[in-house]
Design an enzyme around this catalytic site. Structure first.
Site, PDB file in Angstrom:
ATOM      1  N   ASN A  49       0.578  -1.399  -0.038  1.00 43.14           N
ATOM      2  CA  ASN A  49      -0.028  -0.104   0.057  1.00 43.14           C
ATOM      3  C   ASN A  49       0.981   1.214  -0.102  1.00 43.14           C
ATOM      4  O   ASN A  49       2.153   1.359  -0.178  1.00 43.14           O
ATOM      5  CB  ASN A  49      -0.855   0.011   1.107  1.00 43.14           C
ATOM      6  CG  ASN A  49      -2.447   0.500   0.970  1.00 43.14           C
ATOM      7  OD1 ASN A  49      -2.314   1.590   0.248  1.00 43.14           O
ATOM      8  ND2 ASN A  49      -3.238  -0.103   1.429  1.00 43.14           N
TER       9      ASN A  49
ATOM     10  N   HIS B 136      23.805  -0.782  12.024  1.00 38.59           N
ATOM     11  CA  HIS B 136      25.163  -0.396  12.437  1.00 38.59           C
ATOM     12  C   HIS B 136      25.494  -1.003  13.825  1.00 38.59           C
ATOM     13  O   HIS B 136      24.338  -1.255  14.678  1.00 38.59           O
ATOM     14  CB  HIS B 136      25.253   1.140  12.390  1.00 38.59           C
ATOM     15  CG  HIS B 136      24.709   1.624  11.508  1.00 38.59           C
ATOM     16  ND1 HIS B 136      25.381   1.984  10.167  1.00 38.59           N
ATOM     17  CD2 HIS B 136      23.331   2.482  11.201  1.00 38.59           C
ATOM     18  CE1 HIS B 136      24.694   2.860   9.456  1.00 38.59           C
ATOM     19  NE2 HIS B 136      23.435   2.753   9.796  1.00 38.59           N
TER      20      HIS B 136
ATOM     21  N   GLY C 183      -0.492  -1.165   9.178  1.00 41.05           N
ATOM     22  CA  GLY C 183      -0.211  -0.282   8.823  1.00 41.05           C
ATOM     23  C   GLY C 183       1.015   0.324   9.719  1.00 41.05           C
ATOM     24  O   GLY C 183       0.854   0.156  11.063  1.00 41.05           O
TER      25      GLY C 183
END
Length: 201
Positions: free
Chosen positions: A84, A114, A152
Site C-alpha cells: 500500500n 550499525h 499499517g
C-alpha cells in the site's frame, strides 16, 4: 578479497559509499521518480518499471504511491501481493516477500544497520584535514513468507523472518522472528495468539 558488494550481501561490514552502491542508488532513484509519477491506471507501464527496478516481481503485484527503496535490485516479490501507499524498503540486503501478502500503508522494512557500541560504529582515521570517522554499516536479509498481512505503520528490523500466514498488528516494531500462523503486535512485537487453526489447542 571480497568486493564491497560481496561483503554487503554476506552481512559483513561494507563501504556503503562504494561506487557500485552509488550506481545502484542513481538508477533506482531515476526509476522511482518515474514510477511514482505514473497515474494509477497506467498499470502495464508501472509493471515494466518494477521489472526493471526490482530483483524479481511476480504477477498481480500492486505497489502504491509513493514507494521508496534503496537499491531495488535486492527486493523479490511473489504473486498476488499488495504494497500500500507510503512504504519504504531499505534493501541493502535481500528483502523477500512471498505470495499472497498484504502490506498496509507506511510499512518500513530495514536491512541496513550499525554496531550498537560507539567504538565499533565509528572508527577514527587520520587524514590531511584531521581526524575523520568511518561509520561501520552492515545489512541482514528480511523475509515475509506466504500469506502474511503486515499492518499499517509496522517497522521490520534487519534479519527478521515473519512466518507463513502471520499477521503483524498496526504500529508494531518487529525485533525478533515471528513464527508461522501467529497474530503478533506491540513494541517490541510479541506473539499474542495462534491463528489459522494450525497450532494444537
Amino acid at each position: 578479497m571480497m568486493t564491497e558488494l560481496e561483503k554487503c550481501m554476506a552481512g559483513e561490514w561494507y563501504d556503503c559509499h562504494d561506487k557500485v552502491f552509488l550506481e545502484f542508488k542513481n538508477k533506482t532513484h531515476r526509476l522511482l521518480m518515474k514510477y511514482n509519477s505514473l497515474p494509477y491506471d497506467h498499470k502495464e507501464e508501472k509493471r515494466q518499471v518494477l521489472k526493471e527496478m526490482l530483483g524479481s516481481v511476480g504477477t498481480k503485484v500492486s505497489i502504491g504511491h509513493s514507494f521508496i527503496c534503496d537499491y531495488g535490485r535486492n527486493i523479490h516479490i511473489g504473486n498476488n501481493v499488495t504494497v500500500n501507499t507510503g512504504c519504504t524498503f531499505v534493501d541493502c540486503n535481500r528483502i523477500t516477500i512471498g505470495n499472497n501478502v498484504l502490506i498496509a500503508p507506511n510499512v518500513q522494512i530495514y536491512t541496513a544497520t550499525h554496531p550498537i557500541d560507539l567504538d565499533e560504529r565509528l572508527t577514527p582515521v587520520e587524514t590531511d584535514e584531521g581526524v575523520e570517522y568511518i561509520r561501520h554499516t552492515y545489512a541482514l536479509p528480511v523475509t515475509i513468507e506466504d500469506g502474511c498481512w503486515i499492518g499499517g505503520g509496522v517497522i521490520i528490523l534487519p534479519g527478521i523472518t515473519i512466518g507463513k500466514g502471520s499477521v503483524i498488528g498496526a504500529g508494531s516494531v518487529v525485533t525478533k522472528n515471528i513464527p508461522p500462523d501467529s497474530l503478533a503486535a506491540g513494541n517490541p512485537c510479541k506473539v499474542i495468539r495462534k491463528i489459522n487453526g494450525s497450532w494444537e489447542q
